[in-house]
Design a protein around this motif. Structure first.
Motif, mmCIF file in Angstrom:
data_model
loop_
_atom_site.group_PDB
_atom_site.id
_atom_site.type_symbol
_atom_site.label_atom_id
_atom_site.label_comp_id
_atom_site.label_asym_id
_atom_site.label_seq_id
_atom_site.Cartn_x
_atom_site.Cartn_y
_atom_site.Cartn_z
ATOM 1 N N THR A 192 0.846 -1.196 0.000
ATOM 2 C CA THR A 192 0.000 0.000 0.000
ATOM 3 C C THR A 192 0.878 1.242 0.000
ATOM 4 O OG1 THR A 192 -1.868 -1.030 1.140
ATOM 5 C CG2 THR A 192 -1.674 1.345 1.339
ATOM 6 N N TYR A 193 0.485 2.201 -0.829
ATOM 7 C CA TYR A 193 1.152 3.508 -0.866
ATOM 8 C C TYR A 193 0.144 4.564 -0.465
ATOM 9 C CZ TYR A 193 3.413 7.711 -2.735
ATOM 10 O OH TYR A 193 3.958 8.959 -2.877
ATOM 11 N N LYS A 194 0.454 5.329 0.624
ATOM 12 C CA LYS A 194 -0.407 6.395 1.128
ATOM 13 C C LYS A 194 0.416 7.684 1.198
ATOM 14 C CE LYS A 194 -1.709 4.661 5.047
ATOM 15 N NZ LYS A 194 -2.463 4.506 6.327
ATOM 16 N N PRO A 195 0.498 8.446 0.109
ATOM 17 C CA PRO A 195 1.299 9.677 0.149
ATOM 18 C C PRO A 195 0.721 10.733 1.069
ATOM 19 C CG PRO A 195 0.065 9.535 -1.903
ATOM 20 C CD PRO A 195 -0.114 8.227 -1.211
ATOM 21 N N ASP A 196 -0.606 10.690 1.298
ATOM 22 C CA ASP A 196 -1.258 11.642 2.187
ATOM 23 C C ASP A 196 -2.551 11.007 2.682
ATOM 24 O OD1 ASP A 196 -3.295 12.101 0.131
ATOM 25 O OD2 ASP A 196 -1.778 13.333 -0.878
ATOM 26 N N ASP A 197 -3.302 11.778 3.482
ATOM 27 C CA ASP A 197 -4.540 11.246 4.054
ATOM 28 C C ASP A 197 -5.643 11.079 3.023
ATOM 29 O OD1 ASP A 197 -3.381 11.152 6.531
ATOM 30 O OD2 ASP A 197 -4.136 13.123 7.159
ATOM 31 N N SER A 198 -5.447 11.619 1.815
ATOM 32 C CA SER A 198 -6.504 11.606 0.813
ATOM 33 C C SER A 198 -6.325 10.516 -0.237
ATOM 34 C CB SER A 198 -6.579 12.967 0.110
ATOM 35 O OG SER A 198 -6.849 14.001 1.023
ATOM 36 N N THR A 199 -5.163 9.899 -0.305
ATOM 37 C CA THR A 199 -4.860 8.998 -1.413
ATOM 38 C C THR A 199 -4.331 7.669 -0.896
ATOM 39 O OG1 THR A 199 -4.249 10.919 -2.749
ATOM 40 C CG2 THR A 199 -3.607 8.757 -3.581
ATOM 41 N N THR A 200 -4.878 6.589 -1.434
ATOM 42 C CA THR A 200 -4.413 5.248 -1.083
ATOM 43 C C THR A 200 -4.393 4.381 -2.335
ATOM 44 O OG1 THR A 200 -5.419 5.420 1.119
ATOM 45 C CG2 THR A 200 -4.793 3.223 0.365
ATOM 46 N N LEU A 201 -3.290 3.710 -2.548
ATOM 47 C CA LEU A 201 -3.164 2.740 -3.632
ATOM 48 C C LEU A 201 -2.658 1.434 -3.034
ATOM 49 C CD1 LEU A 201 -3.092 1.880 -6.647
ATOM 50 C CD2 LEU A 201 -0.707 2.708 -6.685
ATOM 51 N N THR A 202 -3.433 0.364 -3.191
ATOM 52 C CA THR A 202 -3.043 -0.955 -2.693
ATOM 53 C C THR A 202 -2.958 -1.917 -3.863
ATOM 54 O OG1 THR A 202 -4.087 -0.578 -0.538
ATOM 55 C CG2 THR A 202 -3.647 -2.857 -1.166
ATOM 56 N N VAL A 203 -1.829 -2.554 -4.028
ATOM 57 C CA VAL A 203 -1.595 -3.510 -5.107
ATOM 58 C C VAL A 203 -1.618 -4.920 -4.516
ATOM 59 C CG1 VAL A 203 -0.035 -4.263 -6.929
ATOM 60 C CG2 VAL A 203 -0.230 -1.829 -6.393
ATOM 61 N N PHE A 204 -2.483 -5.774 -5.088
ATOM 62 C CA PHE A 204 -2.647 -7.147 -4.610
ATOM 63 C C PHE A 204 -2.051 -8.120 -5.631
ATOM 64 C CE2 PHE A 204 -6.268 -4.650 -3.205
ATOM 65 C CZ PHE A 204 -6.442 -5.004 -1.880
ATOM 66 N N ALA A 205 -1.410 -9.151 -5.155
ATOM 67 C CA ALA A 205 -1.010 -10.273 -5.994
ATOM 68 C C ALA A 205 -1.328 -11.560 -5.256
ATOM 69 C CB ALA A 205 0.472 -10.209 -6.347
ATOM 70 N N ASN A 206 -1.638 -12.593 -6.001
ATOM 71 C CA ASN A 206 -1.993 -13.871 -5.382
ATOM 72 C C ASN A 206 -1.563 -15.005 -6.296
ATOM 73 O OD1 ASN A 206 -4.237 -16.208 -5.446
ATOM 74 N ND2 ASN A 206 -4.010 -15.504 -3.343
ATOM 75 N N TYR A 207 -0.960 -16.025 -5.735
ATOM 76 C CA TYR A 207 -0.620 -17.229 -6.486
ATOM 77 C C TYR A 207 -0.998 -18.432 -5.644
ATOM 78 C CZ TYR A 207 1.928 -20.981 -8.752
ATOM 79 O OH TYR A 207 2.247 -22.173 -9.379
ATOM 80 N N ARG A 208 -1.696 -19.375 -6.271
ATOM 81 C CA ARG A 208 -2.082 -20.605 -5.580
ATOM 82 C C ARG A 208 -1.868 -21.778 -6.518
ATOM 83 N NH1 ARG A 208 -6.281 -23.855 -6.005
ATOM 84 N NH2 ARG A 208 -7.399 -22.376 -7.293
ATOM 85 N N TYR A 209 -1.215 -22.809 -6.014
ATOM 86 C CA TYR A 209 -1.006 -24.035 -6.783
ATOM 87 C C TYR A 209 -1.435 -25.212 -5.930
ATOM 88 C CZ TYR A 209 1.414 -27.911 -9.098
ATOM 89 O OH TYR A 209 1.704 -29.107 -9.716
ATOM 90 N N ASP A 210 -2.429 -25.942 -6.418
ATOM 91 C CA ASP A 210 -2.903 -27.150 -5.746
ATOM 92 C C ASP A 210 -2.517 -28.355 -6.609
ATOM 93 O OD1 ASP A 210 -4.018 -25.348 -4.043
ATOM 94 O OD2 ASP A 210 -6.080 -26.035 -4.253
ATOM 95 N N PRO A 211 -1.388 -28.989 -6.353
ATOM 96 C CA PRO A 211 -1.014 -30.154 -7.165
ATOM 97 C C PRO A 211 -1.916 -31.360 -6.941
ATOM 98 C CG PRO A 211 0.554 -29.836 -5.380
ATOM 99 C CD PRO A 211 -0.357 -28.651 -5.356
ATOM 100 N N ASN A 212 -2.614 -31.369 -5.804
ATOM 101 C CA ASN A 212 -3.584 -32.429 -5.513
ATOM 102 C C ASN A 212 -4.818 -31.785 -4.888
ATOM 103 O OD1 ASN A 212 -1.872 -34.988 -5.992
ATOM 104 N ND2 ASN A 212 -0.597 -33.774 -4.599
ATOM 105 N N VAL A 213 -5.967 -32.020 -5.491
ATOM 106 C CA VAL A 213 -7.179 -31.322 -5.070
ATOM 107 C C VAL A 213 -8.164 -32.285 -4.422
ATOM 108 C CG1 VAL A 213 -8.867 -29.581 -5.786
ATOM 109 C CG2 VAL A 213 -6.760 -29.841 -7.076
ATOM 110 N N GLY A 214 -7.631 -33.246 -3.678
ATOM 111 C CA GLY A 214 -8.523 -34.081 -2.897
ATOM 112 C C GLY A 214 -9.191 -35.166 -3.708
ATOM 113 N N PHE A 215 -10.493 -35.322 -3.522
ATOM 114 C CA PHE A 215 -11.209 -36.434 -4.134
ATOM 115 C C PHE A 215 -12.570 -35.976 -4.641
ATOM 116 C CE2 PHE A 215 -12.052 -36.318 0.385
ATOM 117 C CZ PHE A 215 -13.426 -36.421 0.467
ATOM 118 N N TRP A 216 -13.090 -36.745 -5.563
ATOM 119 C CA TRP A 216 -14.436 -36.518 -6.090
ATOM 120 C C TRP A 216 -15.311 -37.632 -5.538
ATOM 121 C CZ3 TRP A 216 -17.564 -33.122 -7.168
ATOM 122 C CH2 TRP A 216 -18.632 -33.266 -8.051
ATOM 123 N N ASN A 217 -16.272 -37.263 -4.694
ATOM 124 C CA ASN A 217 -16.856 -38.199 -3.748
ATOM 125 C C ASN A 217 -18.206 -38.771 -4.184
ATOM 126 O OD1 ASN A 217 -16.999 -39.618 -1.358
ATOM 127 N ND2 ASN A 217 -17.622 -37.877 -0.126
#
Length: 815
Positions: A343-368
């Protein structure tokens, strides 16, 4: 406890607007604003009638966007003449306290006290004046616990942006919202988001058949939910679906009922809105290790805080990884997920938040899935397939999912009162599913097929918002204008063929499997979806009245390429106008009755017998209810009745059995009760009950009057914890709960799954409570399905076993 909690903007406004004597205590540079400066401050509409000061403070704090926790210790005889009209925060506060003998004092940078102005200051600098009523020190953070993006306090969240896209108290929102807080997730340790929001939540059903691919999908009031993360949609393909580990979340919300006037195309039952963890103003660090049933081993970390002394740059990084067996033999569940945020907050009036996400599920359980005869009931030979029995083939067994996203949230407040926001995200998700599955069982022979699904999607969403608050006469308005756009590029290929049978009593998991032929592929499509929407909302306040009005116009288009049919291209365009309206009255004691009406639409892909494109399904919901947020405790109680219907549902064409027409309708009616409360400093409680009368009301398929599959008519939940704070057991927390799921029907309504009650329990110990050198170290034990109840969760195209007992032990250290 006596505590006023101030949001970041409210705190800044209060600090700048204190009377001179008090403002100077906050620092030598804090001088009172001039009259002209006060006129330029944000004007707030107050409607606080003459009453006891102890209750008036609560009404005032809500209007000023100040969260208040107050135990009523101010003498009942102290009254205020109230505040009526639009005032800057300073002027409104002075009017509220005029003649009461009390005033507000800032003592140190972040401590707010209510002071008896006539008392003598005895005891030297920093002493509490005689007769004063001091408030506990509260660390006011930019991302405070009760912000609409915060974790909540205990099991209670009081603010949300989900229903309106603006920061609004939940008690003032004329629609049902339930929030699973961070504390609830920490206490209960859900394995997936579906468990986090469906366990102990009225009218919400999760995909409890497994801990695999559908973990983020829920059903609300009889309809599938539409999912959002950080305010933007997460489209769902045939099998592919974004999934978030509960540890990566700050909170999870369910907004019930039609929501298209806010978000555009969606199912009529509501939306699941997830909020991921964001940077904090103050340093925060946490690591944990976890072990449990089926050989589960997990570890994770969560760290964040400022990057510079001025706190213009903030960061947070959260990660988790685990590997586990499951209740089905020869299947695994594993994950690696990381989410850096800055998050970048240069002042009380401005906010910029950059999100990144990575998820790897090599095994996703079972189909029941299991055949009805062989699970719900024995087959003709008297056999059932056990819930832990693996019916697949180890030479063709792969469930893998990948997900990556990047985006940002930007906000700027202009001096003229306008606030602009932009939320943007790109996401890629892919899914590979290779599985040999059971179709039926004859004697001890399991008949199987070989199934493969390969799909992926790329999505881009952007949402632009303009917000402003202003007054017209005695009406206070909060208006919002927005324009959003989403593009989805989705590919899906599904193939199915026969596979060798399996002997239940002597299984061979490495049989030769026939290769697929081109004729085995029955779906191979690529689809592109675009949706452009414009919307406007007005939230109006007059005294205790709150009115909410919203309207939206959407233009949706799709193009589908059938790669099995000479790359045949089918296009479709739809436009829809949706709207909602709500009216609520907020009494000073925190009781708020309301009524609302909302609509929805969702494009339907395909054509009828005359090649006319299907119309979107439409939905409407009528809702009435009452909310109660007490002034004397941290709690929220809600009750709601609703009537929800969806039209243009596909049903068989009576003149052409090979085609469909849109004459179907599904209706859901019912009521819900919910309580979330910190009853005392020791006891937290969640309780809920839901009655849902859902049925098909129009159809050519012979199913009029049928209940939708897997939707219980009655459900109820109760969960409570007790925390010991003194004595020999200080630091110990014990908790437990029960989940009741009523009878459900199969798709054809030919048989009924019996009701089931499942019990859960937890215990945790804070080592720092008795030994300060161990501050931040804790150990927790969680057990779901405590008594290892075996049951069928639901039956649709097959039957699905519920999850067996699961035990988790978590060692965590925070500093």
């Amino acid at each position: 406890m006596h505590a006023i909690l101030l949001g970041s903007t409210a705190f800044a406004g209060l600090l700048m607007s204190m009377p001179p004597a008090f403002a100077q205590q906050a620092g030598p540079s804090a001088s009172p604003p001039t009259a002209s400066a006060r006129r330029s401050e944000r004007q707030i509409m107050f409607a606080v009638p003459p009453q006891a000061l102890s209750t008036a403070i609560v009404s005032f704090s809500r209007a000023a966007n100040i969260d208040l926790v107050f135990d009523g210790a101010i003498p009942a005889g102290i009254r205020t003449q109230g505040v009526s009209g639009a005032f800057a925060l300073r002027d409104g506060l002075n009017r509220l306290l005029a003649g009461t003998g009390f005033s507000a004092q800032v003592a140190g940078g972040r401590t707010v006290r209510l002071i008896n102005a006539n008392a003598a200051n005895v005891g030297g600098p920093g002493a509490v004046p005689a007769g004063a009523i001091p408030l506990d020190t509260i660390d006011v953070q930019g991302n405070s616990a009760q912000s609409p993006f915060g974790p909540g306090v205990g099991y209670v969240a009081t603010r949300s942006v989900t229903a309106t896209k603006t920061d609004t108290p939940i008690v003032e929102t004329p629609q049902s919202i339930s929030v699973t807080t961070r504390q609830q997730m920490d206490d209960q340790q859900p394995l997936n988001v579906g468990q986090a929001v469906s366990y102990y939540n009225a009218g919400v059903v999760g995909e409890d058949n497994s801990d695999s691919k559908q973990s983020d999908q829920i059903v609300t009031r009889g309809f599938t939910s539409t999912n959002y993360v950080d305010g933007l949609a997460t489209p769902v393909g045939t099998f592919v679906q974004p999934a978030y580990d509960p540890y990566m979340l700050e909170r999870a919300e369910v907004l019930k009922g039609a929501t298209a006037a806010v978000y555009g195309q969606s199912y009529p039952g509501g939306i699941l809105a997830l909020t991921t963890k964001r940077p904090t103003d103050d340093p925060f660090h946490e690591v944990f290790v976890q072990g449990g049933s089926y050989g589960r081993i997990e570890s994770g970390f969560d760290t964040g805080g400022p990057l510079d002394a001025d706190k213009h740059w903030l960061y947070r990084v959260t990660g988790v990884g685990f590997d586990s067996g499951t209740q089905v033999d020869h299947t695994n569940l594993s994950r690696l997920s990381i989410a850096p945020v800055i998050t970048y907050k240069p002042d009380d009036s401005t906010t910029l938040t950059v999100f990144a996400n990575y998820r790897y599920d090599p095994n996703v359980g079972f189909w029941n899935k299991r055949p009805f005869a062989g699970s719900f009931v024995p087959n003709a030979a008297g056999y059932r397939i056990p819930d832990n029995f693996f019916t697949g083939d180890l030479g063709f067994n792969k469930l893998e999912s990948k997900q990556a996203s990047i985006g940002y949230s930007f906000e700027h407040k202009f001096d003229n009162g306008w606030t602009v926001r932009q939320n943007l995200r790109y996401m890629h998700t892919s899914w590979l599913f290779d599985s040999v599955q059971d179709d039926s069982i004859t004697g001890t022979t399991i008949v199987r097929d070989k199934f493969q699904d390969i799909n992926s999607y790329d999505s881009f969403q952007v949402d632009n918002q303009d917000e402003k608050s202003f007054d017209t006469g005695s009406l206070h308005h909060k208006v919002l204008f927005g324009l959003d756009y989403q593009h989805v590029d989705f590919a899906d290929k599904e193939t199915d063929a026969d596979a060798p049978s399996l002997d239940l009593l002597n299984p061979n998991y490495y049989q030769p499997l026939p290769a697929y032929t081109s004729a085995d592929t029955y779906i191979d499509t690529r689809q592109k979806l675009d949706d452009l929407g414009i919307y406007a909302r007005d939230q109006i306040a007059l005294g205790g009245w709150r009115a909410s009005l919203g309207v939206r116009e959407d233009w949706a288009s799709s193009s589908t390429t059938n790669l099995l049919n000479n790359d045949a291209l089918q296009t479709q365009s739809n436009a829809a106008t949706t709207w909602n309206a709500g009216l609520l009255y907020l009494f000073d004691n925190g009781i708020a009755p309301y009524v609302s009406y909302s609509t929805s639409f969702l494009p339907t892909i395909g054509t009828d017998a005359s090649d006319t494109a299907f119309k979107p399904t439409t939905g409407q919901q009528y809702e009435a209810g009452i909310k109660y947020q007490p002034t004397f405790m941290n709690a929220l109680f809600t009750a709601a009745v609703f009537d929800l219907a969806q039209q243009n549902v596909l049903t068989q064409d009576p003149n052409n059995n090979n085609n469909q027409i849109q004459t179907g309708e599904i209706r859901s009616r019912g009521f819900e009760l919910s309580a979330r409360a910190g009853l005392t400093e020791h006891v937290d409680l969640i309780a809920s009950y839901a009655y849902i009368d859902a049925k098909t009301t129009k159809s050519n398929n012979g199913d009029v009057g049928f209940r939708p599959a897997a939707i219980p008519e009655n459900s109820a939940n109760l969960w409570a914890t007790y925390k010991f704070t003194d004595g020999m057991l200080a630091g110990l927390k014990l908790g437990g709960g029960a989940r009741y799921l009523g009878n459900t029907e199969n798709t054809a309504n030919t048989y009924t799954m019996p009701a089931v009650t499942v019990f859960d329990a937890m215990a945790s110990y804070d080592f720092g409570a008795k030994n300060p050198s161990l501050k931040g170290l804790s150990l927790a034990l969680n057990v779901t399905n405590l008594f290892d109840r075996q049951y069928i969760s639901f039956c649709t195209n097959g039957c699905y076993y519920g999850l067996r007992r699961n035990v988790l032990a978590t060692l965590k250290y925070r500093w």
